[in-house]
Design an enzyme around this catalytic site. Structure first.
Site, short mmCIF file in Angstrom:
data_model
loop_
_atom_site.label_atom_id
_atom_site.label_comp_id
_atom_site.label_asym_id
_atom_site.label_seq_id
_atom_site.Cartn_x
_atom_site.Cartn_y
_atom_site.Cartn_z
N ASN A 14 10.89 -6.67 -0.74
CA ASN A 14 9.89 -6.42 0.31
C ASN A 14 9.25 -7.76 0.67
O ASN A 14 8.42 -8.28 -0.07
CB ASN A 14 8.82 -5.44 -0.22
CG ASN A 14 7.70 -5.25 0.78
OD1 ASN A 14 7.83 -5.60 1.95
ND2 ASN A 14 6.59 -4.69 0.33
N TRP A 15 9.68 -8.31 1.81
CA TRP A 15 9.19 -9.64 2.18
C TRP A 15 7.80 -9.60 2.79
O TRP A 15 7.23 -10.65 3.11
CB TRP A 15 10.19 -10.30 3.13
CG TRP A 15 11.41 -10.81 2.41
CD1 TRP A 15 11.72 -10.62 1.09
CD2 TRP A 15 12.45 -11.62 2.95
NE1 TRP A 15 12.90 -11.24 0.78
CE2 TRP A 15 13.39 -11.86 1.91
CE3 TRP A 15 12.72 -12.13 4.21
CZ2 TRP A 15 14.54 -12.61 2.09
CZ3 TRP A 15 13.88 -12.89 4.39
CH2 TRP A 15 14.77 -13.12 3.34
N HIS A 98 3.69 2.31 1.80
CA HIS A 98 3.33 1.24 0.85
C HIS A 98 1.81 1.25 0.65
O HIS A 98 1.06 1.49 1.59
CB HIS A 98 3.80 -0.11 1.40
CG HIS A 98 3.71 -1.20 0.38
ND1 HIS A 98 2.53 -1.82 0.08
CD2 HIS A 98 4.65 -1.75 -0.42
CE1 HIS A 98 2.75 -2.72 -0.87
NE2 HIS A 98 4.03 -2.70 -1.19
N GLU A 168 4.77 2.47 -7.72
CA GLU A 168 4.12 1.16 -7.68
C GLU A 168 2.64 1.31 -8.03
O GLU A 168 1.82 1.61 -7.14
CB GLU A 168 4.24 0.57 -6.28
CG GLU A 168 5.65 0.35 -5.81
CD GLU A 168 5.70 -0.77 -4.77
OE1 GLU A 168 6.30 -1.81 -5.08
OE2 GLU A 168 5.11 -0.63 -3.71
C1 PEP Z 1 5.28 -4.72 -3.36
O1 PEP Z 1 4.69 -5.25 -2.44
O2 PEP Z 1 5.84 -3.62 -3.17
C2 PEP Z 1 5.33 -5.39 -4.65
C3 PEP Z 1 5.85 -4.75 -5.66
O3 PEP Z 1 4.79 -6.64 -4.70
P1 PEP Z 1 4.82 -7.65 -5.97
O4 PEP Z 1 6.24 -7.66 -6.50
O5 PEP Z 1 4.44 -8.97 -5.39
O6 PEP Z 1 3.87 -7.13 -6.97
#
Ligand code: PEP
Length: 244
Positions: A14-15, A98, A168
């Protein structure tokens, strides 16, 4: 729809709102040179929308995804991108719901459900994000929160072949913090086995995954892959992860 069953693991980059034309060109040139990537891994890059076109028909070893799509099909929705447009740009996946969008744009479960349903209608696999805040975790509410998010965000046309869930924990995103390995595996198992709506779905872990912790996380029995933010825009980090 792609047959997800043929992949043992799924890696999603996920950029977010990072990059530039130069960055994308340099990054994709380097990606194109990578050889002997694991065939049983499904690799997906989700760049900002405006750069998706540059990836079209490039990079055989990667799939592409949007970071979001509209809950509407078309019309007067300034700034929105539809699932149909994503399909035009060769996307097979789309991140939906998200936590950054849920928090900053107040995105609700019913909208996430509609967006996901639109994706499925255009043969795009929605990657539906769920996760608890630190406060909710400390109150021991993780399972309750996740179950509600899943029940309200997963649309009726979803099934284990066309939809992916990303767990997440909000407090783990971009913070360098992660739950313990036992906690990650337990929550994945809970989503897969105990929540009827997401029974046997592929579940990804996201939140501060980097090359130093990727292996131990990806090896967990109930983890089908990872969603990676920060580490996925640093080429050397991402490359290490791709070869672990
Ligand atoms: C995300 O944005 O979904 C994410 C997991 O970010 P990070 O890996 O930077 O924690």
């Amino acid at each position: 729809m792609l047959d997800l069953e043929k992949y043992r693991k799924i890696i999603v980059a996920n950029w977010k709102m990072n990059g530039s034309i130069k960055f994308i060109n340099d990054f994709s040139e380097k990606l194109a040179l990578l050889e002997n990537l694991e065939e049983s891994t499904c690799r997906i890059i989700c760049p900002p929308f405006v750069y998706l076109q540059r990836f079209r028909d490039q990079l055989n070893n990667f799939y592409f995804g949007g970071q979001e799509c509209s809950q509407f099909d078309e019309g007067a929705f300034t700034g929105n991108i539809s699932a149909k447009m994503l399909k035009d740009l060769n996307c097979n996946f789309c991140i939906v719901g998200h936590s950054e969008r849920r928090k900053l744009l107040n995105e609700q479960n019913f909208e996430v459900s509609k967006k996901s349903s639109n994706c499925i209608n255009f043969n795009i696999h929605p990657i539906i994000c769920v996760g608890e805040t630190l406060e909710e975790k400390n109150l021991n509410k993780t399972r309750e929160i996740i179950e509600k998010q899943i029940n309200e965000s997963v649309p009726e046309n979803a099934n284990k072949n066309n939809t992916i869930i990303a767990y997440e924990p909000i407090w783990a995103i971009g913070t360098g913090l992660t739950p313990s390995l036992e906690e990650i595996d337990y929550i994945h198992q809970f989503i897969k086995k105990d929540i009827k709506t997401s029974k046997d779905y592929k579940i990804l872990y996201g939140g501060s995954v980097k090359s130093s912790n990727f292996k131990e996380i990806i090896q967990l029995t109930n983890v089908d892959g990872t969603l990676i933010g920060g580490a996925s825009v640093i080429f050397d980090e991402f490359k290490k992860i791709l070869y672990i």
